[in-house]
Structure formats: C-alpha cells, structure tokens
Scaffold this active site. Structure first.
Site, PDB file in Angstrom:
ATOM      1  N   SER A  64       0.028  -6.195  -3.502  1.00 25.85           N
ATOM      2  CA  SER A  64       1.337  -6.752  -3.836  1.00 25.85           C
ATOM      3  C   SER A  64       1.759  -7.817  -2.827  1.00 25.85           C
ATOM      4  CB  SER A  64       2.394  -5.650  -3.876  1.00 25.85           C
ATOM      5  OG  SER A  64       2.067  -4.674  -4.835  1.00 25.85           O
TER       6      SER A  64
HETATM    7  N1  SAH Z   1       0.338  -0.378  -3.470  1.00 22.98           N
HETATM    8  C1  SAH Z   1      -0.788  -1.249  -3.742  1.00 22.98           C
HETATM    9  C2  SAH Z   1      -0.541  -2.080  -4.996  1.00 22.98           C
HETATM   10  C3  SAH Z   1      -1.749  -2.113  -5.866  1.00 22.98           C
HETATM   11  S1  SAH Z   1      -1.505  -2.735  -7.502  1.00 22.98           S
HETATM   12  C4  SAH Z   1      -1.106  -2.111  -2.545  1.00 22.98           C
HETATM   13  O1  SAH Z   1      -0.300  -2.164  -1.604  1.00 22.98           O
HETATM   14  O2  SAH Z   1      -2.170  -2.721  -2.505  1.00 22.98           O
HETATM   15  C5  SAH Z   1      -1.166  -1.247  -8.418  1.00 22.98           C
HETATM   16  C6  SAH Z   1      -2.172  -0.147  -8.333  1.00 22.98           C
HETATM   17  O3  SAH Z   1      -1.749   0.878  -9.248  1.00 22.98           O
HETATM   18  C7  SAH Z   1      -3.580  -0.512  -8.754  1.00 22.98           C
HETATM   19  O4  SAH Z   1      -4.472  -0.171  -7.729  1.00 22.98           O
HETATM   20  C8  SAH Z   1      -3.833   0.317 -10.010  1.00 22.98           C
HETATM   21  O5  SAH Z   1      -5.174   0.737 -10.152  1.00 22.98           O
HETATM   22  C9  SAH Z   1      -2.906   1.485  -9.797  1.00 22.98           C
HETATM   23  N2  SAH Z   1      -2.510   2.212 -10.999  1.00 22.98           N
HETATM   24  C10 SAH Z   1      -2.288   1.732 -12.246  1.00 22.98           C
HETATM   25  N3  SAH Z   1      -1.944   2.724 -13.084  1.00 22.98           N
HETATM   26  C11 SAH Z   1      -1.936   3.877 -12.349  1.00 22.98           C
HETATM   27  C12 SAH Z   1      -1.669   5.258 -12.638  1.00 22.98           C
HETATM   28  N4  SAH Z   1      -1.330   5.673 -13.861  1.00 22.98           N
HETATM   29  N5  SAH Z   1      -1.766   6.154 -11.637  1.00 22.98           N
HETATM   30  C13 SAH Z   1      -2.107   5.772 -10.376  1.00 22.98           C
HETATM   31  N6  SAH Z   1      -2.380   4.481 -10.039  1.00 22.98           N
HETATM   32  C14 SAH Z   1      -2.307   3.553 -11.012  1.00 22.98           C
END
Ligand code: SAH
Length: 214
Positions: A64
């Site tokens: 993000s």
């Molecule tokens: N907090 C992360 C943001 C990653 S983007 C960071 O700081 O890098 C969002 C993430 O949510 C992705 O890795 C994606 O695989 C995950 N995601 C999507 N749907 C999800 C679900 N149902 N349960 C858990 N994770 C999920």
C-alpha cells in the site's frame, strides 16, 4: 538487506510528504521514518520505495501507499499492548508499522506464496507478529477475539459481519475500505453488543478482498 544513509535520508523525506498530506500522529510518522520500506519490495523497485506510491509485490498484489498505511493506522488509534487483527498481510509493511506501535499483531493472508515469503522475512527485520495466518480474512480470527482493533488492507465489497462481531464491545475499532472499483475508508466503533458508530473518510483504491484461500 542493506539500509544505507541514502535510504534513511529518502525515508525522512517520505515522512515529510506524508505529514504534509495531513498525518499528525507522531508515533505513526516515527514508524514510517524507521521501517526500511525498500526491503519489503522486489529489488527492481528499490528506487521507488520512498515515493508515496503503491507498488507490485508479486502474486498480483501491492504494498500500500505509505500515506494510506499512515491514514488507516491513525484511525486505529493503537496504544501499546493492543490486540490488533490485520486482514491482508501482503508484504508485511503494515504489520511492521503495527509492531512499531507496540501492538500484538495477528495478520491473515489468503495467498500462500505471500504468506510464506512474509512469514520468513518479517522476523529477519526483528518484527515478530503474535501470529501470521494463511487463511480467509472474511472469517476473521474468532479463536483470538475480541480485538481492540481490526484493519482491512484490501478493498471489501461489503463489511464482513464476523469482523464486526470480533471487535471488543467497549470501543473496538474496525478500519475498512468499502466498495468495488473505488472504496470509501470507513471506521466502525463498537459501542455495545449491537451498537456501532460509523464514520466515512473519503475515497481510496485497493486491490480487492477476495474470498477463500489461494
Ligand atoms: N498490508 C499489505 C497490503 C497488501 S495488499 C502491505 O502492507 O503490504 C492486500 C493484501 O490482501 C494482498 O496481499 C491480498 O492477497 C490480501 N487479501 C485479499 N483478500 C484476502 C482475504 N480474503 N483474506 C486475507 N488476505 C486477503
């Protein structure tokens, strides 16, 4: 795993950019100034690590934007010792921010590849989440509830009921971007068994919260 003076300098610039966009929480700014974000990204993107932008981290996911991480974290109002659930571990950057604030972090990731990579990586930097879980964030983590706060780091088409019910009843906070193409950053504050306050904070864009593990 190098963190040079150049990286540190760029990071202080990033802190200024994020502060200029309206983030005031000193602890959040300090965390951004401390965490080596370039190490959370693929090597090809190293030069971009300290721009205030989201970037690809593999498995079709992104780390993000720092401003977004700061904005969501500020809304959580974490105090040291809080039990915090994160949905979407991804690169682990947000997890690291929560660890810096002294939270006991539980974080769920649905992509096995990212789950494995980040589980290995975070401890190398000294960030020890209470638990990293390979699972589906729509369900939350009932066995560890209640949580002081829950943060969802992917765009949720709707607010999953289990997450609301896993907040502590006296003031638990859920920060979740809600919507399909574009999401409205939404804060729920639990005031009682079935009582929730709801506040909205403008539009953001996230990768989608997908159902089930992969
Ligand atoms: N907090 C992360 C943001 C990653 S983007 C960071 O700081 O890098 C969002 C993430 O949510 C992705 O890795 C994606 O695989 C995950 N995601 C999507 N749907 C999800 C679900 N149902 N349960 C858990 N994770 C999920």
């Amino acid at each position: 795993m190098k963190d040079t003076f150049k990286h540190q300098g760029l990071r202080q610039q990033l802190v200024k950019v994020v502060a200029a966009k309206g983030i005031t929480n000193e602890k959040v700014l300090k965390a951004i100034g401390k965490i080596p974000r370039h190490l959370f990204m693929d090597s090809g993107f190293l030069d971009h690590a300290y721009q205030d932008k989201a970037f690809p981290i593999g498995a079709d996911q992104t780390i993000s934007q720092p401003y977004t991480v700061a904005f969501q974290t500020e809304l959580l109002q974490v105090t040291s010792g809080d039990k915090v659930l994160e949905i979407g571990t991804g690169s682990g950057y947000q997890t690291a921010v929560l660890c810096e604030l002294g939270a006991k972090v539980y974080s769920i990731e649905r992509q096995q590849e990212l789950f494995k990579k980040t589980s290995k990586f975070l401890p190398k930097l000294g960030y020890r989440a209470k638990k990293l879980i390979f699972g589906d964030g729509y369900i939350g983590l009932p066995e560890e509830a209640p949580f002081d706060s829950i943060i969802v780091t992917a765009g949720a088409p709707f607010v999953p009921k289990p997450l609301l019910s896993q907040l502590k009843e006296d003031g638990g906070r859920l920060v979740i971007p809600v919507g399909d193409e574009v999401q409205v950053m939404t804060l729920f504050i639990r005031k009682g068994k079935k009582e929730f306050e709801q506040h909205e904070f403008g539009e953001f864009r996230f990768v989608p919260l997908l159902e089930d593990k992969n």
